[in-house]
Design a protein around this motif. Structure first.
Motif, PDB file in Angstrom:
ATOM      1  N   ALA A 266      13.085 -13.431   6.109  1.00  9.34           N
ATOM      2  CA  ALA A 266      12.455 -14.381   5.185  1.00  9.34           C
ATOM      3  C   ALA A 266      13.537 -15.072   4.360  1.00  9.34           C
ATOM      4  CB  ALA A 266      11.471 -13.652   4.265  1.00  9.34           C
ATOM      5  N   SER A 267      13.107 -16.014   3.534  1.00 10.43           N
ATOM      6  CA  SER A 267      14.056 -16.750   2.697  1.00 10.43           C
ATOM      7  C   SER A 267      14.550 -15.909   1.531  1.00 10.43           C
ATOM      8  CB  SER A 267      13.386 -18.017   2.153  1.00 10.43           C
ATOM      9  OG  SER A 267      12.281 -17.668   1.319  1.00 10.43           O
ATOM     10  N   ARG A 268      14.007 -14.718   1.386  1.00  8.00           N
ATOM     11  CA  ARG A 268      14.417 -13.807   0.317  1.00  8.00           C
ATOM     12  C   ARG A 268      14.305 -12.380   0.819  1.00  8.00           C
ATOM     13  NH1 ARG A 268       9.173 -15.566  -0.662  1.00  8.00           N
ATOM     14  NH2 ARG A 268       7.627 -13.973  -1.185  1.00  8.00           N
ATOM     15  N   PRO A 269      14.976 -11.428   0.187  1.00 12.56           N
ATOM     16  CA  PRO A 269      14.731 -10.035   0.537  1.00 12.56           C
ATOM     17  C   PRO A 269      13.233  -9.760   0.408  1.00 12.56           C
ATOM     18  CG  PRO A 269      16.604 -10.222  -0.943  1.00 12.56           C
ATOM     19  CD  PRO A 269      15.963 -11.574  -0.899  1.00 12.56           C
ATOM     20  N   TRP A 270      12.661  -9.140   1.451  1.00 13.83           N
ATOM     21  CA  TRP A 270      11.195  -9.053   1.554  1.00 13.83           C
ATOM     22  C   TRP A 270      10.729  -7.657   1.206  1.00 13.83           C
ATOM     23  CZ3 TRP A 270       7.720 -12.921   2.557  1.00 13.83           C
ATOM     24  CH2 TRP A 270       6.410 -12.531   2.836  1.00 13.83           C
ATOM     25  N   ARG A 271      10.126  -7.496   0.044  1.00  8.07           N
ATOM     26  CA  ARG A 271       9.565  -6.205  -0.343  1.00  8.07           C
ATOM     27  C   ARG A 271       8.259  -5.999   0.424  1.00  8.07           C
ATOM     28  NH1 ARG A 271       9.817  -2.920  -4.989  1.00  8.07           N
ATOM     29  NH2 ARG A 271       8.606  -1.035  -4.515  1.00  8.07           N
ATOM     30  N   ALA A 272       8.156  -4.900   1.130  1.00  7.73           N
ATOM     31  CA  ALA A 272       7.017  -4.653   2.028  1.00  7.73           C
ATOM     32  C   ALA A 272       5.915  -3.916   1.268  1.00  7.73           C
ATOM     33  CB  ALA A 272       7.483  -3.873   3.254  1.00  7.73           C
ATOM     34  N   HIS A 273       5.289  -4.585   0.335  1.00  5.51           N
ATOM     35  CA  HIS A 273       4.267  -3.953  -0.499  1.00  5.51           C
ATOM     36  C   HIS A 273       3.055  -3.513   0.327  1.00  5.51           C
ATOM     37  CE1 HIS A 273       6.119  -4.584  -4.390  1.00  5.51           C
ATOM     38  NE2 HIS A 273       6.346  -5.858  -4.098  1.00  5.51           N
ATOM     39  N   THR A 274       2.673  -4.316   1.312  1.00  5.92           N
ATOM     40  CA  THR A 274       1.502  -3.958   2.117  1.00  5.92           C
ATOM     41  C   THR A 274       1.750  -2.656   2.874  1.00  5.92           C
ATOM     42  OG1 THR A 274       0.892  -6.291   2.374  1.00  5.92           O
ATOM     43  CG2 THR A 274      -0.033  -4.739   3.973  1.00  5.92           C
ATOM     44  N   ALA A 275       2.928  -2.527   3.437  1.00  2.00           N
ATOM     45  CA  ALA A 275       3.267  -1.291   4.146  1.00  2.00           C
ATOM     46  C   ALA A 275       3.319  -0.111   3.185  1.00  2.00           C
ATOM     47  CB  ALA A 275       4.609  -1.458   4.852  1.00  2.00           C
ATOM     48  N   ASP A 294       2.949  -2.383  11.080  1.00  2.00           N
ATOM     49  CA  ASP A 294       2.041  -3.379  11.663  1.00  2.00           C
ATOM     50  C   ASP A 294       1.249  -4.110  10.583  1.00  2.00           C
ATOM     51  OD1 ASP A 294       2.866  -2.769  14.215  1.00  2.00           O
ATOM     52  OD2 ASP A 294       1.197  -1.387  14.630  1.00  2.00           O
ATOM     53  N   ALA A 295       0.844  -3.368   9.553  1.00  2.00           N
ATOM     54  CA  ALA A 295       0.089  -3.999   8.463  1.00  2.00           C
ATOM     55  C   ALA A 295       0.935  -5.050   7.755  1.00  2.00           C
ATOM     56  CB  ALA A 295      -0.382  -2.931   7.474  1.00  2.00           C
ATOM     57  N   GLU A 296       2.210  -4.726   7.512  1.00  2.00           N
ATOM     58  CA  GLU A 296       3.099  -5.697   6.853  1.00  2.00           C
ATOM     59  C   GLU A 296       3.365  -6.897   7.757  1.00  2.00           C
ATOM     60  OE1 GLU A 296       4.314  -5.055   3.674  1.00  2.00           O
ATOM     61  OE2 GLU A 296       4.889  -7.171   3.696  1.00  2.00           O
ATOM     62  N   LEU A 297       3.607  -6.615   9.017  1.00  2.00           N
ATOM     63  CA  LEU A 297       4.010  -7.674   9.949  1.00  2.00           C
ATOM     64  C   LEU A 297       2.831  -8.478  10.470  1.00  2.00           C
ATOM     65  CD1 LEU A 297       6.692  -5.549  11.798  1.00  2.00           C
ATOM     66  CD2 LEU A 297       7.144  -7.564  10.378  1.00  2.00           C
ATOM     67  N   ALA A 298       1.614  -8.115  10.075  1.00  2.00           N
ATOM     68  CA  ALA A 298       0.449  -8.918  10.464  1.00  2.00           C
ATOM     69  C   ALA A 298       0.557 -10.323   9.887  1.00  2.00           C
ATOM     70  CB  ALA A 298      -0.837  -8.239   9.987  1.00  2.00           C
TER      71      ALA A 298
END
Length: 330
Positions: A266-275, A294-298
């Motif tokens: 992504a254009s910024r460091p991506w915090r994977a809150h959904t995961a 998978d939930a995050e990458l959906a």
């Protein structure tokens, strides 16, 4: 290279005053990215304000076990600092995964947060680029984009943030301190990089002329068992095609707490809150880790030639979290 002036600041207030007086000026830290961009014509400052001699280096442990990292601390000094390795090992690993030893010896923490994308269309001034020339277009979307964004991009830009260090800082809720002519301020790293939207040329939420003075990591006990894993196209001195910063707290086989952040997607460091939300309270198993990824990458929206990043990131998450879970069980 365009001719430019040079001034060595002797204090923080002098540095921000010098920049405030010349909108086309830039702060000079290690210069490992800025000087390259000046050579290629992407950057053409009228004045460089050298901040390397300011008393902003060093790492201090706060009373509650957090860290305050000075903005001019070199990446090498940060990576080997005993308290960084003890309390935030993923940060040390992330820094060591970036650049080369020579570059880490001069690159600074503040400069690392401000480094620009390595998208080839951004660094080639003969080509259009919405980030460099707003409104000119984003040829990467139909062109070379095998290492571009799969999360958070837009029709205006699909460039990625190149920082390894930023990924670890994002996982542990870092806060950026800065100084302006109007006084000091703070920005959580989660708000430091705006969503790309239709303004990809706006790369940070820092006020105009702000000088980064420090990065604070709040006390984060889970970070003591953390890891950074980077996948790249050659063994060293290469930017990530995907990376993960992770920390895991497992109790009685169940995930009590988890931290996850992705890099190079992504254009910024991506915090994977959904995961993270998906995993909290779930069994600490490879199946749960895969489901969380998978939930995050959906939300991923890959382009024709970077769809490989979706399974790459899924596999990285499962691999790193499985290792951390196995370590916790010993």
């Amino acid at each position: 290279m365009k001719e430019f002036g040079y001034s060595r600041a002797t204090g923080v207030k002098e540095a921000v005053s010098l920049l405030a007086g010349d909108p086309a000026a830039r702060f000079l830290g290690g210069g490992t990215n800025l000087v390259d961009l000046m050579k290629s014509g992407v950057e053409a400052p009228d004045l460089l304000v050298d901040v390397r001699g300011l008393p902003l280096d060093g790492v201090e442990v706060t009373s509650d076990g957090g860290l305050v990292i000075g903005a001019t601390t070199t990446n090498s000094d940060l990576a080997v600092h005993p308290d960084v390795r003890r309390y935030f090992p993923a940060l040390s690993q992330a820094v060591l995964a970036g650049a080369s030893g020579q570059l880490r010896n001069v690159a600074t923490v503040g400069g690392n947060l401000l480094q620009r994308t390595r998208c080839g269309y951004f660094t080639d001034t003969s080509l259009p680029c919405n980030k460099r020339v707003p409104g000119s277009g984003c040829p990467a979307i139909a062109g070379e984009h095998h290492n571009h964004a799969i999360l958070g991009g837009s029709d205006h830009c699909v460039a990625t943030n190149p920082s390894d260090m930023g990924v670890a800082l994002a996982a542990f809720d870092a806060v950026v301190s800065y100084e302006t002519v109007d006084g000091p301020g703070e920005l959580p790293l989660a708000e430091f990089y705006p969503a790309v939207g239709d303004t990809p040329h706006v790369e940070t939420a820092l006020p105009a002329g702000a000088l980064i003075t420090a990065v604070t990591l709040p006390a984060t006990p889970i970070a003591a068992r953390s890891r950074y894993r980077k996948v790249r196209e050659r063994a060293s001195y290469a930017f990530a095609t995907g990376s993960v910063a992770a920390a895991l707290d497992v109790r009685d086989g169940v995930v009590h707490e988890v931290r996850l952040a992705f890099g190079a997607v992504a254009s910024r460091p991506w915090r994977a809150h959904t995961a993270e939300r998906s995993l909290t309270g779930a069994p600490a198993t490879a199946e749960s880790f895969a489901a969380a990824a998978d939930a995050e990458l959906a939300a991923a929206n890959p382009l024709p030639r970077n769809g490989y990043k979706v399974p790459l990131m899924r596999n990285l998450v499962v691999s790193v979290l499985t290792e951390l879970a196995e370590e916790a069980a010993r």
